[in-house]
Design an enzyme around this catalytic site. Sequence first.
Site, PDB file in Angstrom:
ATOM      1  N   ASP A  10      -1.049   2.246 -10.978  1.00 47.95           N
ATOM      2  CA  ASP A  10      -0.680   1.488  -9.797  1.00 47.95           C
ATOM      3  C   ASP A  10       0.794   1.082  -9.895  1.00 47.95           C
ATOM      4  O   ASP A  10       1.406   1.168 -10.966  1.00 47.95           O
ATOM      5  CB  ASP A  10      -1.559   0.241  -9.693  1.00 47.95           C
ATOM      6  CG  ASP A  10      -1.582  -0.362  -8.296  1.00 47.95           C
ATOM      7  OD1 ASP A  10      -0.973   0.224  -7.377  1.00 47.95           O
ATOM      8  OD2 ASP A  10      -2.217  -1.420  -8.117  1.00 47.95           O
ATOM      9  N   GLU A  31       5.570   3.580  -7.779  1.00 41.17           N
ATOM     10  CA  GLU A  31       6.501   4.281  -6.884  1.00 41.17           C
ATOM     11  C   GLU A  31       7.891   4.509  -7.513  1.00 41.17           C
ATOM     12  O   GLU A  31       8.528   5.491  -7.104  1.00 41.17           O
ATOM     13  CB  GLU A  31       6.629   3.514  -5.556  1.00 41.17           C
ATOM     14  CG  GLU A  31       5.436   3.640  -4.643  1.00 41.17           C
ATOM     15  CD  GLU A  31       4.251   2.777  -5.084  1.00 41.17           C
ATOM     16  OE1 GLU A  31       3.130   3.004  -4.611  1.00 41.17           O
ATOM     17  OE2 GLU A  31       4.441   1.893  -5.934  1.00 41.17           O
ATOM     18  N   ASP A  58      -3.020   0.388  -0.461  1.00 45.09           N
ATOM     19  CA  ASP A  58      -3.454  -0.862   0.164  1.00 45.09           C
ATOM     20  C   ASP A  58      -3.641  -0.704   1.674  1.00 45.09           C
ATOM     21  O   ASP A  58      -2.849  -1.206   2.488  1.00 45.09           O
ATOM     22  CB  ASP A  58      -2.438  -1.974  -0.128  1.00 45.09           C
ATOM     23  CG  ASP A  58      -2.245  -2.187  -1.625  1.00 45.09           C
ATOM     24  OD1 ASP A  58      -3.101  -1.721  -2.399  1.00 45.09           O
ATOM     25  OD2 ASP A  58      -1.252  -2.818  -2.018  1.00 45.09           O
TER      26      ASP A  58
END
Length: 796
Positions: A451, A454, A530
């Site tokens: 998670d 990015e 999300d």
Amino acid sequence: MDGRDLVRSVRMIRAVGPAQGLRSVRAAWRARRADALALPRRAAERARVPGAASGAEPQPGGGLIHFARSSLRVRVASGGAVFCGWEGAEPEPSYALAGACPEVDARAVLEPDTEGGWRVVSERVLVVVSRHGAVEVRTPGGAVLRRELPPRWWDRVAEESADGRAEGASRWVQRAEVAADARFFGLGGRAHGPRLRDGVYRLWNTDPGGAFEPGDDPLSLTMPVQLVVADAGTHLVFHDNSWDGRVTLREGAEGAGSGHDRPGTCELRMDGGPLRYWVLAGTPARVLQGWTALTGAPALPPQWALGYQHARWGFGGQAEVRRVVAGYKERGLPLSAVHLDIDHFDRHRVFTVDRQRYPDLPGLARELRADGVRLVSIVDPAVKAEPGDVVYEGGSAADAFVRDARGREVRGVVWPGESVYPDFTDARARKWWGALYAERLAQGFAGVWHDMNEPVSFAAFGERTLPRSARHALEGRGGDHREAHNIYALAMARAGFEGLCELRPAERPFLFSRSGWAGMQRYGGSWSGDVTTGWAGLRASLSLVLGLGLCGVPYSGPDIGGFSGVPSPELYLRWFQLGAWLPLFRTHSALGAGRREPWEYGVEVVEHARTALRERQRLLPYFGTLGQLARLTGAPYVRPVWWSAPRDRALRDCEDAFLLGDALLVAPALAAGVTRRPVRLPRGRWYDTTTGRAYDGPGQVWVEAPLSRIPVLARAGAVMPVTGADGWTELEVWAPVAGRGGGGLVVPDAGDGWQRPTVERFTSRREGDRVVVERRDGGAVGYPVRVRGLDDGAEA
């Protein structure tokens, strides 16, 4: 800092707390200052186009074509993939390719074309290059699939070399034309789709900073991969460039008989990096197979990862985990795994455990494993920058962290506070990071989910990521975050996957990631990130899974119920029913967004969720076969309804249903109050798997969608492996139409290791009132057979 930045700063402080919010302000100022000092300043630019062709050098598989101000390398690989590289760009080095570059097609030859151009002729594709640098990719019969117009570069005048050529990375633009009837798909995970309408799509992996919905762009997993479907044929184009870019798409329009068609257009603008791309043409199945051969076979999840998985941010401790698992068991709801989010870490620090909440995590893992439930751990890339922290000290000793232009560790702000980031583009850093997963395995975890990769750094203004001037190894070539950003999560997945393989070589790793890039499938799957709680979020979930599958990432799924809020019972149930037919079947929610256990939504929801779970369990052999086929052929589990009929224009525009393999068509309920819905059918007969009613396609039919289920139809003649009443695999056969045959594949999974699969092929045909099932190799069927779709009294 402008007014918008000020508003964002206030929201950030409210969301993460005053201390963390102030850190994010400081981190944003540091990033802005670092970029101002280290990135090239704006300078005068000079536009450049290739100019006229001046000659060519034949080479194996193609050749090098020289223009007045540039050069183009054209190469056809043995599988028919076409590589084009401007400015002398080669296929390698590349983070997307799997291993060595594919061998060239020795039969493909470069030869002069009319009007001063050139062409490369091969068995599967014809490439025509005009004398001014336009590149056409045609079918062997001459139909144009794609026409790339001559590119344009903007060179920095201040960085010209002695020979007058600009040095450094030039930004560039390339425009392309496709057929007027063409439809665009792909570009990674997009919330609106899977068909990509007219608009601008950014190529920059981005944490949306909150729950997203259709229309939000970009998201966590972008990639410059387009799948274009038209009557003339299907093709995939991949621009192998990881820099920030934008794709502008515009669908074409046909002249309604006038002959004046307006072609569809694609414009790609990149801030730098090489102008090189691959084109693969053929049927959708052949294109995805070629893409898999080019970028690597998808990682095969272990068998248990095809079951239902439950996650939540905020379990609170192992007593709550036990309570939830017991709740599933008491209600007869099958459960395969429980995922622990960042709250199980010690003060959010990666590779740690909060001993107060989880005093005996290995014991909990053993206890759950005895009931068939695995534990899966979140893993974030950011490492708490704190002297004495074991991970931080180890990474510093290994010189594993990203540094700035002056050689200092780049620091950002994430959940543990001020943090540093491993440079996964450095082989030494990947080796060090992969070894850290030994701690996760020792705690009893059976898999990981990546998670915040990015990567994310909380910022009150500017971009929520590392400074663009941050330095990366890039496998020894050196470069900055402008090039490394989009492949950061891909390289992290590689580090984790290779580390797990080395630590447990007899087991297939289970890994999925929020972010990634082209080739991500080699190391695992992905999930939606999300997604907002609402019907719009439910529709976005399906778009993401379909889009990622067409980019070569077959294993993915959404946060069932949405991440951000509390769904209504109806919305939760419809999301749950959709998830039961997707590869990654997982509930998840944010801290404070409510629970996601089915019994929290009432007795009726529990009953209908139990039905969906039992059907998923029954179909696990089919899901396992689809996973094996994805690895062997690149075909995704979840496919658009036009997969086998790309010339059917009505199917190309169908976005609210999908095929699960070749055998099933799933039509979820995607809006409130839906109890009956239209379904666009491909050609052939289709049976409602609940009522047995038969429908004939192509065309649109209306089917019942009561709250208890979503419509699922089976193709006539399909042969599917399912779990029988005795727990063993049997063949479920849907009666073929008289005079037509059918069939299917079974790929048994010998375990969660690396055993080579055996593909078993079956055929079905109808003989009067009987259905005959045979192995294609002539051997005994070897499975019990149950026929569905026949009239009462018929024999099987």
